[in-house]
Design a protein around this motif. Structure first.
Motif, PDB file in Angstrom:
ATOM      1  N   ASP A   1       0.831  -1.207   0.000  1.00 10.12           N
ATOM      2  CA  ASP A   1       0.000   0.000   0.000  1.00 10.12           C
ATOM      3  C   ASP A   1       0.867   1.258   0.000  1.00 10.12           C
ATOM      4  O   ASP A   1       0.585   2.224  -0.710  1.00 10.12           O
ATOM      5  N   LEU A   2       1.941   1.230   0.816  1.00 13.31           N
ATOM      6  CA  LEU A   2       2.847   2.371   0.889  1.00 13.31           C
ATOM      7  C   LEU A   2       3.525   2.586  -0.464  1.00 13.31           C
ATOM      8  O   LEU A   2       3.596   3.717  -0.955  1.00 13.31           O
TER       9      LEU A   2
ATOM     10  N   PHE B   1      14.859   9.204  -7.780  1.00 13.81           N
ATOM     11  CA  PHE B   1      13.912   9.791  -6.837  1.00 13.81           C
ATOM     12  C   PHE B   1      13.463   8.766  -5.811  1.00 13.81           C
ATOM     13  O   PHE B   1      13.155   7.633  -6.136  1.00 13.81           O
ATOM     14  N   SER B   2      13.459   9.168  -4.559  1.00 15.50           N
ATOM     15  CA  SER B   2      12.849   8.356  -3.501  1.00 15.50           C
ATOM     16  C   SER B   2      12.345   9.306  -2.434  1.00 15.50           C
ATOM     17  O   SER B   2      12.892  10.384  -2.228  1.00 15.50           O
TER      18      SER B   2
ATOM     19  N   GLN C   1       4.145   5.591  -5.326  1.00 21.67           N
ATOM     20  CA  GLN C   1       4.166   5.646  -6.786  1.00 21.67           C
ATOM     21  C   GLN C   1       3.132   6.644  -7.294  1.00 21.67           C
ATOM     22  O   GLN C   1       3.396   7.403  -8.222  1.00 21.67           O
ATOM     23  N   GLN C   2       1.971   6.630  -6.656  1.00 21.40           N
ATOM     24  CA  GLN C   2       0.905   7.569  -7.042  1.00 21.40           C
ATOM     25  C   GLN C   2       1.368   9.015  -6.817  1.00 21.40           C
ATOM     26  O   GLN C   2       1.199   9.876  -7.685  1.00 21.40           O
TER      27      GLN C   2
ATOM     28  N   GLU D   1       2.180  12.002  -9.505  1.00 23.28           N
ATOM     29  CA  GLU D   1       1.596  13.348  -9.391  1.00 23.28           C
ATOM     30  C   GLU D   1       2.676  14.425  -9.421  1.00 23.28           C
ATOM     31  O   GLU D   1       2.530  15.454 -10.096  1.00 23.28           O
ATOM     32  N   VAL D   2       3.776  14.172  -8.689  1.00 20.54           N
ATOM     33  CA  VAL D   2       4.885  15.139  -8.647  1.00 20.54           C
ATOM     34  C   VAL D   2       5.448  15.351 -10.052  1.00 20.54           C
ATOM     35  O   VAL D   2       5.646  16.491 -10.489  1.00 20.54           O
TER      36      VAL D   2
END
Length: 197
Positions: A77-78, A186-187, A83-84, A88-89
């Protein structure tokens, strides 16, 4: 003592001996039963203890399994949420880049990138490319840098590219390359660390 009396005495002695023997045997049998009963109780307690430990172990294993499944679901879920958010970013970033590409600053950036590529080539043959979306800026940029510019067949979201043929060298100042670099590195952990600084 007559015979009757002797018989009575003998009977009493026999009965007493039999009573004692019966009492001893009864006591021995009773002790044996008590011992067997105690052993049986002890055996039952040990079996109950073993059963209880086995059941507790099963419950622990079941609990650990359930906990591991829950943690795995939370991680999924995290990851899905991250990822979502990442999508968006990057969608917002692309929108901001599209806005930036309409500005005079963007034209100046293209001019500088193309001029820097020419300077880097030091007179060697170089082909300069801009994104198909920037085709309307081609003439202006060619005038500014005094060099022909080609329109790339493959879109690269803006920016520029140059190829020095003799060195087989690609100078990639495209926004696509920057996006790919940022996206692959990216993280959310890195983002949180940078925000903490």
């Amino acid at each position: 003592m007559d015979i009757e009396e002797k018989i009575d005495v003998f009977r009493e002695m026999t009965l007493e001996t039999a009573d004692e023997r019966v009492t001893d045997e009864l006591s021995s049998f009773e002790n044996s039963l008590k011992q067997t009963f105690e052993e049986h109780k002890k055996e039952k307690k040990n079996k109950a203890k073993i059963d209880l430990e086995a059941e507790a172990d099963n419950l622990r294993k079941e609990n650990n399994k359930h906990l591991a499944q829950l943690q795995l679901k939370q991680q999924r879920d995290l990851h899905k949420k991250q990822q979502q958010l990442k999508d968006e970013v990057f969608t917002q970033s692309r929108e901001q880049i599209e806005e930036y590409m309409l500005s005079e600053d963007y034209i100046e950036l293209l001019r500088k990138q193309l001029q820097d590529a020419l300077d880097f080539a030091k007179g060697e043959e170089i082909t300069l490319y801009i994104d198909p979306i920037d085709e309307n800026k081609k003439r202006l940029l060619e005038k500014q840098i005094n060099h022909p510019i080609s329109i790339s067949e493959r879109p690269f979201i803006g920016g520029s590219r140059g190829v020095i043929h003799s060195r087989k060298l690609l100078i990639d100042n495209s926004f696509l390359k920057r996006f790919e670099e940022v996206e692959s590195n990216f993280s959310f952990i890195k983002a949180e660390e940078e925000n903490a600084k």
